[in-house]
Design an enzyme around this catalytic site. Sequence first.
Site, PDB file in Angstrom:
ATOM      1  N   ASN A 110     -18.141   8.493 -16.439  1.00  0.00           N
ATOM      2  CA  ASN A 110     -18.074   7.072 -16.090  1.00  0.00           C
ATOM      3  C   ASN A 110     -17.320   6.901 -14.784  1.00  0.00           C
ATOM      4  OD1 ASN A 110     -15.414   5.307 -16.280  1.00  0.00           O
ATOM      5  ND2 ASN A 110     -15.156   6.997 -17.740  1.00  0.00           N
ATOM      6  N   PHE A 114     -12.197   0.126 -13.713  1.00  0.00           N
ATOM      7  CA  PHE A 114     -11.393  -0.942 -14.317  1.00  0.00           C
ATOM      8  C   PHE A 114     -12.109  -2.296 -14.280  1.00  0.00           C
ATOM      9  CE2 PHE A 114      -6.875   1.020 -13.597  1.00  0.00           C
ATOM     10  CZ  PHE A 114      -7.120   1.923 -14.609  1.00  0.00           C
ATOM     11  N   SER A 172      -6.674   7.331 -14.293  1.00  0.00           N
ATOM     12  CA  SER A 172      -8.104   7.111 -14.110  1.00  0.00           C
ATOM     13  C   SER A 172      -8.517   7.601 -12.725  1.00  0.00           C
ATOM     14  CB  SER A 172      -8.447   5.626 -14.243  1.00  0.00           C
ATOM     15  OG  SER A 172      -9.788   5.399 -13.828  1.00  0.00           O
ATOM     16  N   ASN A 174     -11.173   6.641 -11.162  1.00  0.00           N
ATOM     17  CA  ASN A 174     -12.193   5.738 -10.629  1.00  0.00           C
ATOM     18  C   ASN A 174     -11.651   4.576  -9.801  1.00  0.00           C
ATOM     19  OD1 ASN A 174     -14.306   7.228 -11.889  1.00  0.00           O
ATOM     20  ND2 ASN A 174     -13.675   6.318 -13.831  1.00  0.00           N
ATOM     21  N   THR A 175     -10.339   4.520  -9.629  1.00  0.00           N
ATOM     22  CA  THR A 175      -9.728   3.568  -8.701  1.00  0.00           C
ATOM     23  C   THR A 175      -9.050   4.388  -7.616  1.00  0.00           C
ATOM     24  OG1 THR A 175      -9.390   1.881 -10.393  1.00  0.00           O
ATOM     25  CG2 THR A 175      -8.010   1.740  -8.436  1.00  0.00           C
ATOM     26  N   LYS A 210      -0.348   7.774 -20.007  1.00  0.00           N
ATOM     27  CA  LYS A 210      -1.590   8.553 -20.092  1.00  0.00           C
ATOM     28  C   LYS A 210      -1.755   9.362 -18.817  1.00  0.00           C
ATOM     29  CE  LYS A 210      -6.384   8.100 -21.605  1.00  0.00           C
ATOM     30  NZ  LYS A 210      -7.381   7.170 -22.166  1.00  0.00           N
ATOM     31  N   THR A 238      -5.492  13.721 -22.895  1.00  0.00           N
ATOM     32  CA  THR A 238      -5.487  13.351 -21.485  1.00  0.00           C
ATOM     33  C   THR A 238      -6.571  12.323 -21.216  1.00  0.00           C
ATOM     34  OG1 THR A 238      -7.138  14.987 -20.811  1.00  0.00           O
ATOM     35  CG2 THR A 238      -4.845  15.729 -20.852  1.00  0.00           C
ATOM     36  N   ASN A 239      -6.586  11.872 -19.961  1.00  0.00           N
ATOM     37  CA  ASN A 239      -7.676  11.036 -19.465  1.00  0.00           C
ATOM     38  C   ASN A 239      -8.874  11.930 -19.128  1.00  0.00           C
ATOM     39  OD1 ASN A 239      -9.064   8.761 -18.311  1.00  0.00           O
ATOM     40  ND2 ASN A 239      -7.106   7.894 -17.703  1.00  0.00           N
ATOM     41  N   GLY A 289     -12.534  15.197 -26.136  1.00  0.00           N
ATOM     42  CA  GLY A 289     -13.496  16.113 -26.722  1.00  0.00           C
ATOM     43  C   GLY A 289     -13.517  16.200 -28.221  1.00  0.00           C
TER      44      GLY A 289
END
Length: 352
Positions: A110, A114, A172, A174-175, A210, A238-239, A289
């Site tokens: 993904n 956010f 994350s 993705n930012t 996290k 984890t992330n 997982g």
Amino acid sequence: MNLRDRIGLGLLHRLEPERAHGVALWALRSGLAPLPGEITSSRLRTKLAGLSLPNPVGLAAGFDKNAMALGPLSRAGFGFLEVGAITPRPQPGNPRPRLFRLSEDRGVINRFGFNNEGMEAAAVRLARRPKGTVIGLNLGANKDSADRADDFARVLAACGAYLDFATVNVSSPNTEKLRDLQGGAALRALLQGVMAVRDELERPIPVFLKIAPDLLDEELTEVAEVAQKANVDAFIATNTTLSRDGLKSAYAQEAGGLSGAPLFERATQVLARLSQLTDGKMPLIGVGGISSAEQAFQKILAGASAVQLYSALVYEGLGLVARIAKDLDRLLDEQGYSSVAEAVGKGRDQWL
């Protein structure tokens, strides 16, 4: 997996992944999904940073970003829920497509970025939350914020009165540059602001951190030291990962964070190392997982007091939650453990 789940998943997998996610949330809110209610036993009941859980199997952040399905999720068999991530202001996230099934690898990529409706909308929903369920919020920062560190504190100030715990999410991928906040000095300043807000709440709540699975050992050591000095209550390990090692699926090289089965080994190694770095004295939540009770049990043996899952629901359906909880109860009994707490960390060394 029963026939109903198999048919439902088959229909959902005919849809584009993000649309399927939306349909799954709609089905939950509409009462179309069968829900088992609370699943617990004397072995499954456990404590996490002072929180009493009916079982140690939690929902990871990202499934219910806007806290829209708290009622049905509270009856889905989870021991606790984490919603979000939520940022101060609403933001659309990254352009679509931004969610990809890696079916051959049992994984998901993904790059949502956010996407959420903001802290004011979340606070209204959280204020109406179901009682008797442990609910936490994943705190995030706006992409265009002038002070991302302050964003985390602002979201906690707006929503903290309705939470049982809050998670600082600086991991994350993705930012842009968000993971830079895992560096020692930046993380120290960020946590100082968040903990100050936490301490001002009428009912102070535990704060979790996290972390990413991609940290080098020296970086992980620094994060553990900073977090402990800041009195963070627990780690979530984890992330998602940026690694693409060993993937076979057509979407393997899509940008974003990889979760699901390919993450299990690395996330569990990081979990065990965190347990070692904190001398087993800091509660850890294992995520990454998990798709079976055996894997949940491995996380517990590696040092986790509780676990979370999300990506496996894409392939196994919501009925997976009850199966894992019930099978974990059986595993604990077979291995001679009278509680989850007795098993925590007993197999850590095999992951180091």
